[in-house]
Scaffold this motif. Structure first.
Motif, PDB file in Angstrom:
ATOM      1  N   LEU A  68       0.827  -1.211   0.000  1.00 53.79           N
ATOM      2  CA  LEU A  68       0.000   0.000   0.000  1.00 53.79           C
ATOM      3  C   LEU A  68       0.862   1.261   0.000  1.00 53.79           C
ATOM      4  CD1 LEU A  68      -2.774  -0.952   2.588  1.00 53.79           C
ATOM      5  CD2 LEU A  68      -3.019  -0.744   0.107  1.00 53.79           C
ATOM      6  N   ILE A  69       2.041   1.162   0.610  1.00 55.54           N
ATOM      7  CA  ILE A  69       2.939   2.315   0.690  1.00 55.54           C
ATOM      8  C   ILE A  69       3.857   2.382  -0.529  1.00 55.54           C
ATOM      9  CG2 ILE A  69       4.790   3.372   2.065  1.00 55.54           C
ATOM     10  CD1 ILE A  69       3.557   1.759   4.482  1.00 55.54           C
ATOM     11  N   ILE A  70       4.394   1.235  -0.923  1.00 55.35           N
ATOM     12  CA  ILE A  70       5.401   1.207  -1.983  1.00 55.35           C
ATOM     13  C   ILE A  70       4.818   1.605  -3.339  1.00 55.35           C
ATOM     14  CG2 ILE A  70       6.755  -0.442  -3.361  1.00 55.35           C
ATOM     15  CD1 ILE A  70       7.534  -1.718  -0.622  1.00 55.35           C
ATOM     16  N   GLY A  71       3.607   1.123  -3.656  1.00 53.45           N
ATOM     17  CA  GLY A  71       3.004   1.466  -4.941  1.00 53.45           C
ATOM     18  C   GLY A  71       2.875   2.966  -5.155  1.00 53.45           C
ATOM     19  N   PRO A  72       2.189   3.692  -4.261  1.00 53.48           N
ATOM     20  CA  PRO A  72       2.073   5.141  -4.428  1.00 53.48           C
ATOM     21  C   PRO A  72       3.417   5.874  -4.363  1.00 53.48           C
ATOM     22  CG  PRO A  72       0.401   4.347  -2.917  1.00 53.48           C
ATOM     23  CD  PRO A  72       1.329   3.207  -3.174  1.00 53.48           C
TER      24      PRO A  72
END
Length: 405
Positions: A68-72
């Motif tokens: 959830l953090i790495i994608g954005p």
């Protein structure tokens, strides 16, 4: 415009394909390598099997949150820097696991491993979406995943041999070495593919991207079908070592050798996705894979009900469940990341997070439900397969109209 025209050529290079496979394989290796050692780890650390299962379920949970953090972050700052930092964190987590003298530090090391390792699997998908149109993404992901599946196919075999001769810590030495090589490979080979980095802007814009995905029935259909099919596999990962080693009395090395059957099916399914997804469409691939998964679980139940208690009864049907995963995952992921191409990183992160999150939920459920029979494992796998087919209805209705992007 010139940069987008020049982006596709690196994909044709075998070294670039090998890079995507290597970085995507880091996290599956982290899941599969140590599984034959879990009963031995429980004995060595003085904990029960349910407690040692936390090293798997919390790893999966950390992967879910990490994506959830790495994608954005990769949408905003670029794929390359986020991937390099993630791989470095994976290596650090492997070192912590290697040095751990108790279950608490081991679990902490596994969480660090997971947060770093999920960068590879998330960003390999986003990189493919950066460089390919929607109709080609499923085929390309299928080919990359087919190559990537070799690592988890060999991992339990290697892990079982390492456990037999050197003890459970040897698996983490291997993971640390592999992560370091993948980091070096990415540093030397990977060029930035996200030409719109920075467009995501503020945290408010990132949340807006997520809300756009939350409101998409099509995104949820693809993501839930993929997640439930994956959950069948993760349930098996959580329960099979116990069934094989404790209930059937087989060795960790034997578990590893039998496990190689499963990724063979997964490789075949991904090969079929690479060859046919672009021609027959993602919907047919997903429908075929979900039905195959449910039928295979039913066959497994029938074999055990007939009294044939043997590793073949467990791993034979799992070949076809692996095949079903190989048919569903590339098409489901391609559909999810193509709903909003300008937020491909966020979509890859959210869909990947939910896919792994479902695994994180079923793993402890299997660990606590298993007793002296295989039936709790089969029941949970069957429920997940049924939910996968039900989720496909969301896609089947909506895909009659062409998707935007």
């Amino acid at each position: 415009m010139t940069s987008t025209a020049e982006a596709p050529p690196p994909i044709a290079k075998p070294s670039f394909i090998a890079l995507l496979i290597a970085v995507a394989a880091v996290s599956p290796l982290g899941i599969n390598m140590y599984l034959p050692s879990t009963p031995g780890m429980a004995r060595a650390l003085g904990v029960d099997f349910t407690t040692i299962q936390l090293t798997l379920s919390l790893y999966l949970a950390a992967m879910a949150v990490g994506q959830l953090i790495i994608g954005p972050l990769s949408d905003r700052f670029g794929r390359r820097p986020v991937l390099l930092i993630g791989l470095a964190i994976f290596v650090m987590g492997s070192l912590i696991c290697l040095m751990a003298q108790g279950i608490v530090l081991l679990i902490f090391g596994r969480i660090v491993q997971a947060v770093g390792g999920c960068a590879g699997i998330t960003l390999s998908r986003a990189i493919v979406r950066d460089l390919y149109g929607r109709n080609q993404v499923a085929s390309m992901i299928g080919y990359v995943t087919m190559g990537m599946a070799i690592a988890p196919m060999l991992a339990p075999t290697i892990g079982g041999i390492l456990e037999t001769f050197y003890g459970w810590r040897a698996s983490f030495v291997f993971l640390m070495a592999f992560g370091s090589l993948a980091l070096l490979f990415a540093f030397l080979q990977l060029h930035e593919t996200n030409n719109n980095r920075g467009a995501a802007g503020s945290a408010r814009m990132l949340l807006r991207s997520y809300f756009g995905l939350f409101g998409s029935r099509l995104f949820w259909g693809y993501t839930l079908a993929t997640s439930f099919v994956s959950a069948v596999f993760f349930a098996f990962l959580a329960g099979a070592p116990y069934v094989m080693i404790e209930l059937m009395g087989r060795s960790p090395a034997e578990y590893g050798f039998y496990f190689a059957i499963v990724p063979c099916g997964y490789i075949l399914g991904n090969f079929a996705s690479g060859r046919f997804a672009g021609r027959v469409g993602v919907n047919l691939m997903i429908l075929t894979g979900t039905i195959m998964t449910l039928v295979s679980v039913a066959v497994m139940a029938g074999i055990f009900a007939a009294g044939f208690i043997h590793p073949v009864a467990l791993f034979g049907p799992m070949f076809f469940i692996g095949l079903g995963n190989g048919l569903v995952l590339p098409s489901g992921i391609a559909g999810a990341v193509s709903v909003k191409p300008d937020a491909a990183g966020a979509a890859a992160g959210l869909s990947g997070s939910l896919q792994i999150g479902f695994g994180a939920m079923v793993a402890p459920l299997v660990g606590s439900a298993l007793d002296m029979t295989v039936w709790p494992l089969i029941a949970i796998m069957a429920a997940c397969a049924l939910f996968a087919i039900a989720s496909f209805a969301l896609v089947a209705k909506r895909r009659k109209a062409p998707a935007a992007g």
